[in-house]
Design an enzyme around this catalytic site. Structure first.
Site, PDB file in Angstrom:
ATOM      1  N   HIS A  59       0.711  -1.222  -0.142  1.00 48.53           N
ATOM      2  CA  HIS A  59       0.082  -0.165  -0.020  1.00 48.53           C
ATOM      3  C   HIS A  59       0.940   1.309  -0.083  1.00 48.53           C
ATOM      4  O   HIS A  59       1.855   1.327   0.612  1.00 48.53           O
ATOM      5  CB  HIS A  59      -0.897  -0.021   1.259  1.00 48.53           C
ATOM      6  CG  HIS A  59      -0.195  -0.265   2.366  1.00 48.53           C
ATOM      7  ND1 HIS A  59       0.376   1.127   3.200  1.00 48.53           N
ATOM      8  CD2 HIS A  59       0.163  -0.904   3.286  1.00 48.53           C
ATOM      9  CE1 HIS A  59       0.894   0.817   4.148  1.00 48.53           C
ATOM     10  NE2 HIS A  59       0.900  -0.813   4.365  1.00 48.53           N
ATOM     11  N   ASP A  60       0.387   2.250  -0.548  1.00 47.08           N
ATOM     12  CA  ASP A  60       0.938   3.742  -0.708  1.00 47.08           C
ATOM     13  C   ASP A  60       2.307   3.534  -1.062  1.00 47.08           C
ATOM     14  O   ASP A  60       2.898   4.620  -1.059  1.00 47.08           O
ATOM     15  CB  ASP A  60       0.833   4.374   0.546  1.00 47.08           C
ATOM     16  CG  ASP A  60      -0.344   4.326   1.398  1.00 47.08           C
ATOM     17  OD1 ASP A  60      -1.059   5.345   0.845  1.00 47.08           O
ATOM     18  OD2 ASP A  60      -0.690   3.528   2.154  1.00 47.08           O
ATOM     19  N   GLY A  67       5.032  -1.081   2.427  1.00 47.03           N
ATOM     20  CA  GLY A  67       4.274   0.203   2.632  1.00 47.03           C
ATOM     21  C   GLY A  67       5.085   1.199   2.523  1.00 47.03           C
ATOM     22  O   GLY A  67       5.984   1.481   3.145  1.00 47.03           O
TER      23      GLY A  67
END
Length: 266
Positions: free
Chosen positions: A121-122, A139
């Protein structure tokens, strides 16, 4: 002409481009956009708010756009974007951003992700990047253009991997890697410059020679790392590669930098 296998499930509200091929047992959710000419071989899952670029090829059991692998965040209102002409091999996973993070995971164009590689994520991943089998980034990582991450290598969350860097196989990267750096090791250390990558990009001999000298001055000698970086910035102000590394060192992520194990042998 777009073709969709009878066993595939495509939500009516998904946006499917021209000339797309969707193979057996693929599942495409309601907030998905698939670009022109993309190919989903079979058993591919696209979910959540995400876009897959034109000309991408996705192999069986890839799962793209799932929520972040984070117990406290379900990725509500977040997104995954994959650029054009990227190849995604078997069982690759790419997650949407976190609602408490940037909210966006972005992957560039003309990338090649080998089997079981993972983008968390991100993350922001540049173009012309290669992830070998089971390469994994945590992440909030930032991976520059032209990076190669070798098989079974893992990058700690919030790390930056600079443009053109090379990460050796079975390496654990817990610190930022300078542009065109080459790192390897259980806790990866800087082993030198990615000279092969520099030559492939067409940089001339003089530019590379100056970069080598600047590298030696930055990672050995007296004073702090930032002091030495400032010195080479003035000495090689016309060299774009030196400027790239100096700028990278100036704009830290808050993590330490990968450095050579023995500065006396740089």
């Amino acid at each position: 002409m777009t073709t969709i296998h009878a066993s595939a499930h495509v939500d009516p509200s998904a946006e499917i481009g021209e000339g797309v091929e969707i193979g057996p047992f693929c599942v495409i959710g309601p907030e998905v956009t698939v670009g022109d000419g993309a190919v989903l071989r079979s058993h591919v899952s696209l979910e959540g708010s995400m876009s897959l670029g034109a000309g991408c090829i996705v192999h069986p059991f890839a799962a793209l756009g799932g929520p972040p692998q984070h117990t406290g965040d379900k990725g509500v209102g977040t997104r995954l974007e994959v650029g054009d002409n990227t190849t995604i091999r078997e069982s690759v996973t790419m997650n949407r951003g976190m609602s408490t993070g940037s909210g966006l995971t972005r992957v560039g164009s003309n990338c090649y992700f080998m089997a079981y590689s993972h983008v968390a994520h991100d993350c922001s991943v540049g173009s012309n990047v290669v992830f070998a089998n089971s390469a994994t980034i945590g992440g909030h990582c930032h991976v520059g253009d032209g990076v190669i991450i070798s098989g079974l290598a893992a990058v700690h969350q919030h790390c930056r991997i600079g443009t053109g860097a090379f990460v050796g196989g079975v390496s654990g990267v817990t610190k930022d890697v300078i542009p065109f750096g080459s790192v390897v090791g259980d806790r990866a250390e800087l082993g030198g410059l990615n000279i092969v990558g520099l030559k492939r990009r067409g940089y001339d001999r003089k530019t590379i020679h100056e970069l080598r000298n600047a590298y030696k001055q930055v990672f050995s000698g007296s004073g702090t790392l930032q002091d030495r970086a400032q010195a080479v910035e003035k000495q090689y102000e016309d060299n774009p590669l030196v400027r790239m590394i100096v700028d990278f060192l100036k704009t830290g992520s808050g993590r330490a930098f990968c450095t050579p194990r023995d500065a006396s042998r740089v």
